[in-house]
Design an enzyme around this catalytic site. Structure first.
Site, short mmCIF file in Angstrom:
data_model
loop_
_atom_site.label_atom_id
_atom_site.label_comp_id
_atom_site.label_asym_id
_atom_site.label_seq_id
_atom_site.Cartn_x
_atom_site.Cartn_y
_atom_site.Cartn_z
N GLY A 15 -8.02 4.38 10.19
CA GLY A 15 -9.08 3.02 9.81
C GLY A 15 -8.69 2.57 8.49
O GLY A 15 -9.40 1.70 7.98
N THR A 16 -7.85 3.43 7.80
CA THR A 16 -7.97 3.10 6.25
C THR A 16 -7.36 1.52 5.86
O THR A 16 -8.10 0.95 5.18
CB THR A 16 -6.93 4.02 5.47
N GLY A 17 -6.27 1.34 6.66
CA GLY A 17 -5.75 0.04 6.56
C GLY A 17 -6.72 -1.16 6.97
O GLY A 17 -7.03 -2.12 6.41
N CYS A 18 -7.31 -0.96 8.01
CA CYS A 18 -8.38 -1.94 8.62
C CYS A 18 -9.41 -1.93 7.66
O CYS A 18 -9.99 -3.12 7.26
CB CYS A 18 -8.89 -1.30 9.89
N LYS A 43 1.00 -1.09 0.11
CA LYS A 43 0.04 0.12 -0.18
C LYS A 43 0.96 1.12 -0.02
O LYS A 43 1.75 1.45 0.60
CB LYS A 43 -1.03 -0.12 1.23
N THR A 90 -8.30 9.89 7.92
CA THR A 90 -8.08 8.70 7.27
C THR A 90 -7.65 7.59 8.46
O THR A 90 -7.13 6.57 7.77
CB THR A 90 -6.53 8.80 6.49
#
Length: 267
Positions: A208-211, A174, A206
């Protein structure tokens, strides 16, 4: 029957990441969400003020209860805490031939570390080999490889291929932490590389974008999509959630993305 996805992760009391973000994402994409909570965090959009791990026995009991009754179609792994939790989760997944999306959560958006350094070896040896997809951001990939973060797509590719050598079937590098007007993610498999791009959105919301991205991929896999289809849809969904994030106005720090940007009814 509605497809069911399981998230095994930590709880975010602020609601923007972790278990809460995963359940919201599953729901937004038409998947029923089950959960195994590995840790409680006291956090908001500004900071993580306390973390309390669930006992290995409690993690194992949650996993046993869920798998005993529910027809789980895909699993998303998020914040696991320490090496004991990682070993417990690995043991609980043994014998279940399911897609496993591993988001190696190490540091919160606030900068607070969520995975102790002594848990890295367990993560590499026990979970990477059973992962269908590993979804590190650039600092996480560097942590896993014990090197400096990638600075360009060439290094992202090299590091992604090195991570592939540690056991996962695929790696999604990412590029959100990189510079440039476009955000570039690279899906690296044994079949080749898929490049996903989107304009870099200027927003401070942003959290929590990865979760959210990894949960969205798990939702697609639970619905029977191929890995490439699930990643492509998840990428598109996350861009919409980020684009709508400023409209939420949650908190005074790094606010969450808008998981229900297509679903909320404001009559």
């Amino acid at each position: 029957m509605v497809p069911i996805a399981l998230t095994i992760a930590g709880s975010d009391s602020g609601g923007g990441a972790g278990i809460q973000a995963d359940i919201k994402t599953f729901s937004a994409l038409g998947v029923y969400g089950a959960s195994v909570i590995t840790a409680l965090t006291a956090q908001n959009t500004r900071a993580v003020t306390m973390v309390e791990a669930a006992s290995p026995a409690m993690i194992a009991a949650q996993m046993a209860a869920v798998f005993d009754d529910l027809d789980i179609r895909a699993v998303k792994l998020g914040m696991l805490g320490g090496p004991d939790a990682i070993m417990t989760v690995a043991q609980g997944l043994a014998g279940h031939a399911l897609p496993v999306i591993l988001d190696p959560v190490m540091v919160a958006k606030s900068g607070d570390r969520l995975l102790p350094h002594d848990a890295l070896a367990a993560l590499r040896s026990r979970l990477l080999p059973i992962a269908t997809l590993l979804t590190p951001n650039l600092p996480e990939a560097a942590d896993l490889l014990d090197c400096a973060p990638a600075q360009d797509e060439t290094e992202m590719t090299r590091q992604g291929q090195a991570l592939l050598g540690l056991g996962p079937q695929a790696v999604l590098m990412k590029g959100g932490h990189a510079g440039g007007v476009d955000c570039v993610d690279l899906l690296i498999t044994g079949r080749g590389i898929t490049r996903l791009t989107a304009p870099r959105l200027i927003t401070g919301n942003t959290h929590g974008t990865g979760c959210t991205l990894s949960a969205a991929i798990a939702a697609g896999m639970a619905q029977g999509m191929s890995l490439e289809q699930a990643v492509t849809r998840a990428h598109r969904y996350l861009q919409g959630a980020i684009a709508a994030a400023d409209g939420l106005g949650v908190g005074s720090g790094h606010g969450p993305v808008h998981h229900f940007h297509k679903a909320w009814i404001n009559d």
